[in-house]
Scaffold this motif. Structure first.
Motif, PDB file in Angstrom:
ATOM      1  N   GLY A  46     -24.732 -28.608  -0.251  1.00  0.00           N
ATOM      2  CA  GLY A  46     -25.165 -29.412  -1.396  1.00  0.00           C
ATOM      3  C   GLY A  46     -25.851 -28.531  -2.403  1.00  0.00           C
ATOM      4  O   GLY A  46     -26.377 -27.458  -2.069  1.00  0.00           O
ATOM      5  N   ALA A  47     -25.856 -28.980  -3.660  1.00  0.00           N
ATOM      6  CA  ALA A  47     -26.307 -28.117  -4.756  1.00  0.00           C
ATOM      7  C   ALA A  47     -27.730 -27.595  -4.559  1.00  0.00           C
ATOM      8  O   ALA A  47     -27.988 -26.404  -4.651  1.00  0.00           O
ATOM      9  N   VAL A  54      -5.858 -32.249   4.679  1.00  0.00           N
ATOM     10  CA  VAL A  54      -5.851 -33.448   5.519  1.00  0.00           C
ATOM     11  C   VAL A  54      -7.126 -34.227   5.231  1.00  0.00           C
ATOM     12  O   VAL A  54      -8.228 -33.675   5.278  1.00  0.00           O
ATOM     13  N   ILE A  55      -6.943 -35.505   4.914  1.00  0.00           N
ATOM     14  CA  ILE A  55      -8.080 -36.382   4.618  1.00  0.00           C
ATOM     15  C   ILE A  55      -8.328 -37.313   5.806  1.00  0.00           C
ATOM     16  O   ILE A  55      -7.413 -38.002   6.255  1.00  0.00           O
ATOM     17  N   HIS A  56      -9.559 -37.311   6.283  1.00  0.00           N
ATOM     18  CA  HIS A  56      -9.952 -38.200   7.377  1.00  0.00           C
ATOM     19  C   HIS A  56     -10.922 -39.252   6.854  1.00  0.00           C
ATOM     20  O   HIS A  56     -12.090 -38.941   6.612  1.00  0.00           O
ATOM     21  N   PRO A  57     -10.483 -40.486   6.672  1.00  0.00           N
ATOM     22  CA  PRO A  57     -11.421 -41.549   6.299  1.00  0.00           C
ATOM     23  C   PRO A  57     -12.163 -42.038   7.540  1.00  0.00           C
ATOM     24  O   PRO A  57     -11.536 -42.286   8.570  1.00  0.00           O
ATOM     25  N   LEU A  58     -13.467 -42.140   7.441  1.00  0.00           N
ATOM     26  CA  LEU A  58     -14.286 -42.493   8.611  1.00  0.00           C
ATOM     27  C   LEU A  58     -15.338 -43.520   8.212  1.00  0.00           C
ATOM     28  O   LEU A  58     -15.734 -43.592   7.044  1.00  0.00           O
ATOM     29  N   PRO A  59     -15.802 -44.298   9.179  1.00  0.00           N
ATOM     30  CA  PRO A  59     -16.904 -45.218   8.868  1.00  0.00           C
ATOM     31  C   PRO A  59     -18.069 -44.436   8.261  1.00  0.00           C
ATOM     32  O   PRO A  59     -18.380 -43.318   8.720  1.00  0.00           O
ATOM     33  N   ALA A  60     -18.694 -45.011   7.239  1.00  0.00           N
ATOM     34  CA  ALA A  60     -19.746 -44.277   6.521  1.00  0.00           C
ATOM     35  C   ALA A  60     -20.849 -43.790   7.454  1.00  0.00           C
ATOM     36  O   ALA A  60     -21.365 -42.677   7.284  1.00  0.00           O
ATOM     37  N   ASN A  61     -21.201 -44.593   8.443  1.00  0.00           N
ATOM     38  CA  ASN A  61     -22.302 -44.165   9.326  1.00  0.00           C
ATOM     39  C   ASN A  61     -21.858 -43.147  10.379  1.00  0.00           C
ATOM     40  O   ASN A  61     -22.653 -42.728  11.214  1.00  0.00           O
ATOM     41  N   HIS A  62     -20.576 -42.752  10.318  1.00  0.00           N
ATOM     42  CA  HIS A  62     -20.097 -41.683  11.206  1.00  0.00           C
ATOM     43  C   HIS A  62     -20.157 -40.320  10.510  1.00  0.00           C
ATOM     44  O   HIS A  62     -19.796 -39.306  11.105  1.00  0.00           O
ATOM     45  N   LEU A  63     -20.568 -40.342   9.257  1.00  0.00           N
ATOM     46  CA  LEU A  63     -20.762 -39.104   8.490  1.00  0.00           C
ATOM     47  C   LEU A  63     -22.268 -38.909   8.365  1.00  0.00           C
ATOM     48  O   LEU A  63     -22.928 -39.565   7.559  1.00  0.00           O
ATOM     49  N   GLY A  91     -33.699 -28.820   1.245  1.00  0.00           N
ATOM     50  CA  GLY A  91     -34.072 -29.203  -0.111  1.00  0.00           C
ATOM     51  C   GLY A  91     -33.104 -30.123  -0.816  1.00  0.00           C
ATOM     52  O   GLY A  91     -33.301 -30.466  -1.964  1.00  0.00           O
ATOM     53  N   GLY A  92     -32.062 -30.536  -0.173  1.00  0.00           N
ATOM     54  CA  GLY A  92     -31.122 -31.430  -0.829  1.00  0.00           C
ATOM     55  C   GLY A  92     -31.633 -32.862  -0.892  1.00  0.00           C
ATOM     56  O   GLY A  92     -32.675 -33.196  -0.327  1.00  0.00           O
ATOM     57  N   ASP A  93     -30.907 -33.700  -1.614  1.00  0.00           N
ATOM     58  CA  ASP A  93     -31.168 -35.135  -1.623  1.00  0.00           C
ATOM     59  C   ASP A  93     -29.826 -35.823  -1.330  1.00  0.00           C
ATOM     60  O   ASP A  93     -29.142 -36.279  -2.231  1.00  0.00           O
ATOM     61  N   ARG A  94     -29.491 -35.826  -0.055  1.00  0.00           N
ATOM     62  CA  ARG A  94     -28.169 -36.326   0.351  1.00  0.00           C
ATOM     63  C   ARG A  94     -28.179 -37.833   0.591  1.00  0.00           C
ATOM     64  O   ARG A  94     -29.102 -38.368   1.186  1.00  0.00           O
ATOM     65  N   ARG A  95     -27.136 -38.480   0.124  1.00  0.00           N
ATOM     66  CA  ARG A  95     -27.031 -39.935   0.316  1.00  0.00           C
ATOM     67  C   ARG A  95     -25.712 -40.331   0.966  1.00  0.00           C
ATOM     68  O   ARG A  95     -25.694 -41.045   1.953  1.00  0.00           O
ATOM     69  N   ASN A  96     -24.605 -39.898   0.374  1.00  0.00           N
ATOM     70  CA  ASN A  96     -23.276 -40.218   0.924  1.00  0.00           C
ATOM     71  C   ASN A  96     -22.463 -38.931   0.913  1.00  0.00           C
ATOM     72  O   ASN A  96     -21.730 -38.662  -0.039  1.00  0.00           O
ATOM     73  N   ASP A 116     -25.375 -32.804  -4.625  1.00  0.00           N
ATOM     74  CA  ASP A 116     -26.138 -32.777  -3.377  1.00  0.00           C
ATOM     75  C   ASP A 116     -25.353 -33.407  -2.221  1.00  0.00           C
ATOM     76  O   ASP A 116     -25.689 -33.186  -1.055  1.00  0.00           O
ATOM     77  N   ASP A 117     -24.360 -34.194  -2.544  1.00  0.00           N
ATOM     78  CA  ASP A 117     -23.570 -34.873  -1.513  1.00  0.00           C
ATOM     79  C   ASP A 117     -22.305 -34.120  -1.123  1.00  0.00           C
ATOM     80  O   ASP A 117     -21.458 -34.654  -0.410  1.00  0.00           O
ATOM     81  N   VAL A 118     -22.166 -32.905  -1.618  1.00  0.00           N
ATOM     82  CA  VAL A 118     -21.028 -32.076  -1.229  1.00  0.00           C
ATOM     83  C   VAL A 118     -21.485 -31.112  -0.134  1.00  0.00           C
ATOM     84  O   VAL A 118     -22.470 -30.401  -0.296  1.00  0.00           O
ATOM     85  N   PHE A 119     -20.776 -31.122   0.969  1.00  0.00           N
ATOM     86  CA  PHE A 119     -21.088 -30.210   2.070  1.00  0.00           C
ATOM     87  C   PHE A 119     -19.809 -29.449   2.399  1.00  0.00           C
ATOM     88  O   PHE A 119     -18.793 -30.044   2.739  1.00  0.00           O
ATOM     89  N   ILE A 120     -19.867 -28.130   2.259  1.00  0.00           N
ATOM     90  CA  ILE A 120     -18.675 -27.311   2.488  1.00  0.00           C
ATOM     91  C   ILE A 120     -18.956 -26.294   3.591  1.00  0.00           C
ATOM     92  O   ILE A 120     -20.030 -25.685   3.620  1.00  0.00           O
ATOM     93  N   ALA A 121     -17.999 -26.136   4.477  1.00  0.00           N
ATOM     94  CA  ALA A 121     -18.098 -25.103   5.515  1.00  0.00           C
ATOM     95  C   ALA A 121     -16.769 -24.365   5.614  1.00  0.00           C
ATOM     96  O   ALA A 121     -15.706 -24.987   5.638  1.00  0.00           O
ATOM     97  N   VAL A 122     -16.852 -23.056   5.671  1.00  0.00           N
ATOM     98  CA  VAL A 122     -15.666 -22.202   5.746  1.00  0.00           C
ATOM     99  C   VAL A 122     -15.530 -21.611   7.154  1.00  0.00           C
ATOM    100  O   VAL A 122     -16.521 -21.212   7.770  1.00  0.00           O
TER     101      VAL A 122
END
Lengths: 128, 128, 128
Positions: A117-118, B42-51, B59-64, B100-106
Motif C-alpha cells: 500500500g502507498a 488469473v482473477i480470484h473473486p473471494l468473500p470480502a472477509n476472506h481477504l 503505516g497504511g490505512d487499509r480498508r478493502n 493504501d488498498d493495493v497490496f503487491i507481492a512478487v
C-alpha cells in the motif's frame, strides 16, 4: 510481511475458516518472532474434492487437508521455519485440525518484492 | 511472461474486476517495460472477509485490500520493481482503488520455468 | 513434494477437472521421475473470463487456457523441466486440452520449506 494463502474445504463454516486464519497468524508470530500485526492473508474456500493430497505419502494419515502457503522474505533459518510449522500445526490442532491434515509450503522473496500500500510502501524497511 | 494473480472481493462487479486486470497489465507494461501482449492473469473473486489485511501495519490505512501477486522471471532491479508497483497503484487509483488498498507481492523464477503453450514454448526465448 | 495449483474454467465439469489433475500428476511422475504418490494438488474453478491469456503472445493460439502452477524443490535441471512440461501437455491433450491452451509456471523452494503433516514431517527427507 508474509502473505498467507489458506485453501480450505468450503464445507468448513466461515467462522471456523477465520479461526484457522487467526491460528496461522498466531503460530507464525510465535514461531518466526513475527509481529502479530504483520498480517496479510487470503482464504480460498474450495470444493472438498478439489483439495487433493495423497493419504499416506511420507507416512502421514491425511483425510481433510488444510493447505497453508507462506510467501515471505528470505531471512529465516531452517530451525526457525520448523518451529513456525510446529506452532501453526499446534494452534490449528486446538481448533480440531489433525496435525496430519496440515500441509504447509513456503516460498521466499526479498524485501524489495513487496508493495504494502502507498503509505506502507513509504515506511517499509529498505533492508532486513 | 509474468503470471498475475488478482484476489478481489466478490462484491466488486465483474466488469470492474476485469478493469482492474487491465490496469495491472498496463501498469506492468509501463513500469517493467513489458510487452502489453505479454498478458497472463488469473482473477480470484473471494468473500470480502476472506481477504485479510492489518489496517495499519507499516503505516497504511487499509480498508478493502486488493491483492496482486506477480510471478515473473528474475531480471528486474529494485528500482524497476518499485516503478512498476507505483504504475500499477496509480492506474488502479484511476479506477477508484485507494493506493493504501493495493497490496503487491512478487515471486521470481527463471525463463526455463515457463511453458506458455505448445507453440509458444517452441518460440519462447531461451535466455533473457 | 511438489504442490500443484490448477486454475480451470468452472464451465469444465467436475469429473473432467479431476481427470486433468490426474493427468498433471501422471505427467510430472513421468517427466520429473517423481513418485506417483507424491501428490498434493489444489484445483481452483473460476469464471472463464477470469482466466486471461493473450491469444497469440510468443506464437501460441490460445482459446481456453488451463493454468498449472508447480511449486517444487529446486533440484531439476532445465531439460528435466522441459520433459515434464511436455509430458503434462501430452497427457492433457489426451483429455481434449489443446497443447496451446496449457500454461505452466514453476516456482522453486527448498526441502526445508515443506511441512507435509505431523507424521510426514517426521519422516521427510532432510536433504535432497
Amino acid at each position: 510481511m508474509p502473505l498467507i494463502t489458506i485453501e480450505v474445504a468450503d464445507t468448513v463454516p466461515v467462522a471456523k475458516r477465520l479461526a484457522y486464519a487467526d491460528a496461522v497468524n498466531e503460530g507464525l508470530a510465535e514461531g518466526l518472532g513475527m509481529d502479530i500485526d504483520d498480517r496479510f492473508q487470503v482464504i480460498h474456500p474450495l470444493p472438498a474434492n478439489h483439495l487433493i493430497a495423497d493419504p499416506h505419502y511420507l507416512g502421514g494419515d491425511r483425510r481433510n487437508v488444510l493447505f497453508v502457503r507462506i510467501l515471505m522474505v528470505k531471512m529465516y533459518d531452517d530451525a526457525t521455519k520448523a518451529k513456525a510449522f510446529d506452532a501453526v500445526a499446534r494452534r490449528l490442532e486446538a481448533l480440531g485440525v489433525r496435525p496430519d491434515d496440515v500441509f504447509i509450503a513456503v516460498t521466499e522473496n526479498t524485501v524489495k518484492d513487496w508493495y504494502p500500500g502507498a503509505r506502507g510502501a513509504r515506511s517499509a524497511p529498505t533492508d532486513v
